[in-house]
Design a protein around this motif. Structure first.
Motif, mmCIF file in Angstrom:
data_model
loop_
_atom_site.group_PDB
_atom_site.id
_atom_site.type_symbol
_atom_site.label_atom_id
_atom_site.label_comp_id
_atom_site.label_asym_id
_atom_site.label_seq_id
_atom_site.Cartn_x
_atom_site.Cartn_y
_atom_site.Cartn_z
ATOM 1 N N ALA A 166 0.603 -1.028 0.230
ATOM 2 C CA ALA A 166 -0.017 -0.129 -0.009
ATOM 3 C C ALA A 166 0.978 1.491 0.060
ATOM 4 C CB ALA A 166 -1.451 0.139 1.229
ATOM 5 N N SER A 167 2.504 0.862 -0.536
ATOM 6 C CA SER A 167 3.161 2.416 -0.413
ATOM 7 C C SER A 167 3.344 2.631 1.079
ATOM 8 C CB SER A 167 2.540 3.714 -1.363
ATOM 9 O OG SER A 167 2.612 3.046 -2.381
ATOM 10 N N LYS A 168 2.741 1.914 1.949
ATOM 11 C CA LYS A 168 3.521 2.819 3.646
ATOM 12 C C LYS A 168 5.330 2.303 3.891
ATOM 13 C CE LYS A 168 -1.119 2.375 4.888
ATOM 14 N NZ LYS A 168 -2.275 2.355 5.943
ATOM 15 N N PRO A 169 5.712 3.227 4.773
ATOM 16 C CA PRO A 169 6.865 2.824 4.492
ATOM 17 C C PRO A 169 7.009 1.609 5.589
ATOM 18 C CG PRO A 169 6.308 5.046 4.696
ATOM 19 C CD PRO A 169 4.836 4.365 4.957
ATOM 20 N N LEU A 170 7.953 0.801 5.946
ATOM 21 C CA LEU A 170 8.385 -0.393 6.784
ATOM 22 C C LEU A 170 9.299 0.188 8.134
ATOM 23 C CD1 LEU A 170 7.773 -3.048 3.760
ATOM 24 C CD2 LEU A 170 5.974 -2.562 6.234
ATOM 25 N N ALA A 172 12.615 0.657 10.188
ATOM 26 C CA ALA A 172 13.503 -1.105 10.269
ATOM 27 C C ALA A 172 13.941 -2.202 10.415
ATOM 28 C CB ALA A 172 15.002 -0.347 10.909
ATOM 29 N N GLY A 173 14.607 -3.295 9.533
ATOM 30 C CA GLY A 173 14.417 -4.621 9.461
ATOM 31 C C GLY A 173 13.289 -5.215 9.062
ATOM 32 N N THR A 174 12.759 -4.628 8.345
ATOM 33 C CA THR A 174 11.253 -5.040 7.910
ATOM 34 C C THR A 174 11.717 -4.719 6.008
ATOM 35 O OG1 THR A 174 10.389 -4.584 9.787
ATOM 36 C CG2 THR A 174 8.938 -5.409 7.829
ATOM 37 N N MET A 175 11.151 -6.499 5.551
ATOM 38 C CA MET A 175 11.703 -6.912 4.197
ATOM 39 C C MET A 175 10.188 -6.330 3.261
ATOM 40 S SD MET A 175 12.134 -10.518 1.921
ATOM 41 C CE MET A 175 10.368 -11.433 2.178
ATOM 42 N N GLY A 176 10.547 -5.228 2.587
ATOM 43 C CA GLY A 176 9.651 -5.094 1.714
ATOM 44 C C GLY A 176 9.870 -4.142 0.116
ATOM 45 N N SER A 177 9.303 -3.720 -0.804
ATOM 46 C CA SER A 177 9.358 -3.415 -1.882
ATOM 47 C C SER A 177 10.256 -2.345 -1.640
ATOM 48 C CB SER A 177 8.374 -2.699 -2.766
ATOM 49 O OG SER A 177 7.872 -3.662 -2.439
ATOM 50 N N ILE A 178 11.416 -1.647 -2.273
ATOM 51 C CA ILE A 178 12.220 -0.558 -2.476
ATOM 52 C C ILE A 178 12.286 0.214 -3.529
ATOM 53 C CG2 ILE A 178 14.545 0.042 -2.797
ATOM 54 C CD1 ILE A 178 15.708 -3.012 -1.533
ATOM 55 N N VAL A 179 11.667 1.414 -3.319
ATOM 56 C CA VAL A 179 11.124 2.615 -3.947
ATOM 57 C C VAL A 179 12.445 4.069 -3.955
ATOM 58 C CG1 VAL A 179 8.890 1.543 -4.620
ATOM 59 C CG2 VAL A 179 9.475 3.034 -2.934
ATOM 60 N N LEU A 180 11.688 4.366 -4.666
ATOM 61 C CA LEU A 180 12.570 5.923 -4.882
ATOM 62 C C LEU A 180 11.583 7.002 -4.592
ATOM 63 C CD1 LEU A 180 15.624 5.001 -7.180
ATOM 64 C CD2 LEU A 180 15.779 4.401 -4.996
ATOM 65 N N LYS A 181 11.788 8.006 -3.690
ATOM 66 C CA LYS A 181 11.391 8.220 -3.913
ATOM 67 C C LYS A 181 11.586 9.853 -5.121
ATOM 68 C CE LYS A 181 8.312 12.050 -0.694
ATOM 69 N NZ LYS A 181 8.297 13.152 -1.653
ATOM 70 N N LEU A 182 10.244 10.654 -6.287
ATOM 71 C CA LEU A 182 10.354 11.069 -7.226
ATOM 72 C C LEU A 182 10.390 12.826 -6.689
ATOM 73 C CD1 LEU A 182 7.822 9.926 -9.242
ATOM 74 C CD2 LEU A 182 9.940 9.443 -9.230
ATOM 75 N N PRO A 183 11.482 13.335 -6.917
ATOM 76 C CA PRO A 183 12.302 13.175 -8.192
ATOM 77 C C PRO A 183 12.956 12.464 -8.235
ATOM 78 C CG PRO A 183 12.141 15.364 -7.307
ATOM 79 C CD PRO A 183 11.781 15.166 -6.632
ATOM 80 N N LEU A 184 13.522 11.711 -9.598
ATOM 81 C CA LEU A 184 14.641 11.004 -9.837
ATOM 82 C C LEU A 184 15.879 12.111 -9.862
ATOM 83 C CD1 LEU A 184 14.063 8.521 -11.798
ATOM 84 C CD2 LEU A 184 13.997 8.026 -9.186
ATOM 85 N N PRO A 185 16.713 11.872 -9.514
ATOM 86 C CA PRO A 185 18.563 12.424 -9.456
ATOM 87 C C PRO A 185 18.897 12.912 -11.244
ATOM 88 C CG PRO A 185 19.277 10.466 -8.431
ATOM 89 C CD PRO A 185 17.852 10.882 -7.995
ATOM 90 N N PRO A 186 19.916 13.720 -11.205
ATOM 91 C CA PRO A 186 20.388 13.895 -12.894
ATOM 92 C C PRO A 186 20.472 12.437 -12.833
ATOM 93 C CG PRO A 186 20.642 15.607 -11.530
ATOM 94 C CD PRO A 186 20.169 14.785 -10.456
#
Length: 364
Positions: A166-170, A172-186
């Motif tokens: 559900a895109s909720k932060p997990l 520390a130490g909990t496995m989940g999907s790794i995502v990058l908060k937008l915007p992406l860097p150059p």
């Protein structure tokens, strides 16, 4: 080149990669040359050209300061020369750092390389789409403590989060999907060529406000990232979400194992069951069934019965792309008896036939 890889103009930087892969063109061609480094273009394998000392010969010949390769290449060297006897024939004193990327660097391979080379072995994590490391240990800015199995911390410009479905932060130490908060860097991809909508669907839709890396893992209390594998390498065994990367780490720790791949194979009762494919170190001549049993017991001991790890197969070699990545998807299709086609990037097509024969011999 200076902040992350810690190399200076005039020094030699060697990336042992395929020019067609992002690491190849960016870090054999553009990156080192723009920075004023000498760059090595190497054609050949880490073993068999003529032996497992090819890397050490090139490092001596060209006074390489930093070497960048894939963990698979090191595992191939360790398989052929587990005691690293051949390294004694070369002067590799120019080498300051070894960098690893392209796939998960298992702690045993990193520890072996650190021991035989006597230099920091720096794992770092990034993707073709990002063009440069997301998480690394910035040698030029000051080396952080190395944690085996972790590519260290996010680099400036990347806001890395681990979230649930559900895109909720997990925590520390909990496995989940790794995502990058937008915007992406150059330097990261702005879109896919003439496919803006596919770009949105593939990377930006599942987790609104984030770029989906399709990798799974966790961030520990110190902010260090651990990559456990692709999100499709997280298997569901009787309702338990398990990481095949975590199992591979345990399997690879067996003293007779040179490299391995653990996959989820279809199971009528549990949905999926893990199956390990094991390549032994050169010179190991114990009965395969004995080693397979020990590996199964090791996973049960370290991860627990919940892993349901009951199948291990010794194979002569693993199918790989020409840049050294294990073709896990193709192996899984064969094991699941699903239709499959020969991957265009495969190095040796015969390896898939060998996998099929090994599975058949085991009754799959």
């Amino acid at each position: 080149m200076s902040a992350i890889y810690g190399v200076n103009p005039g020094e030699t930087f060697w990336t042992g990669s395929d020019i067609g892969w992002v690491v190849g063109h960016s870090y054999i061609v553009y990156g080192p040359l723009l920075h004023g480094c000498a760059s090595v273009l190497y054609e050949g394998k880490p073993v068999g050209t003529p032996d497992a000392s090819a890397f050490w010969r090139v490092i001596e010949d060209y006074k390489v300061a930093a070497f960048f390769t894939a963990p698979t290449a090191l595992r191939a060297v360790r398989k052929e020369d587990p005691e690293a006897r051949l390294i004694k024939n070369y002067d590799i004193s120019s080498l300051r750092t070894l960098f690893l990327a392209g796939e998960r660097a298992d702690p045993n391979t990193v520890a072996w390389a650190e021991k035989v080379l006597g230099v920091p072995v720096v794992d770092h994590w990034w993707q073709t789409e990002t063009g440069w490391p997301i998480a690394a240990n910035p040698v030029g800015l000051g080396l952080l403590p190395i944690k085996l199995g972790s590519p260290s911390v996010p680099m400036p410009g990347y806001d890395v989060r681990v979230v649930d479905e559900a895109s909720k932060p997990l925590p520390a130490g909990t496995m989940g999907s790794i995502v990058l908060k937008l915007p992406l860097p150059p330097g990261c991809l702005p879109t896919l060529y003439k496919q803006d909508e596919r770009m949105r669907e593939s990377y930006l839709t599942e987790f609104p406000g984030y770029y989906k890396t399709s990798d799974a893992g966790f961030i520990d209390e110190d902010g260090y990232l651990t990559i456990l594998g692709r999100t499709d390498d997280i298997i569901n065994v009787a309702g338990h979400r398990l990481s095949t990367g975590g199992m591979e780490e345990v399997v690879a720790s067996h003293p007779d194992v040179a490299e391995c791949a653990v996959l989820g194979v279809k199971d009528e009762i549990k949905g999926e069951q893990p199956c390990g494919f094991i390549v032994l170190k050169s010179g190991v001549n114990r009965p395969h069934a004995e080693i397979e049993g020990e590996v199964i017991a090791l996973v049960r001991e370290r991860i627990g019965p919940v892993a349901a790890f009951k199948h291990a197969l010794v194979v002569a070699r693993l199918p790989k792309t020409r840049s050294g990545k294990i073709l896990r998807g193709a192996i899984k299709k064969i094991a699941d008896r699903d239709p499959w086609t020969m991957p265009a990037t495969i190095e040796d097509p015969a390896t898939l036939e060998e996998i099929g024969a090994a599975l058949k011999a085991k009754g799959f």
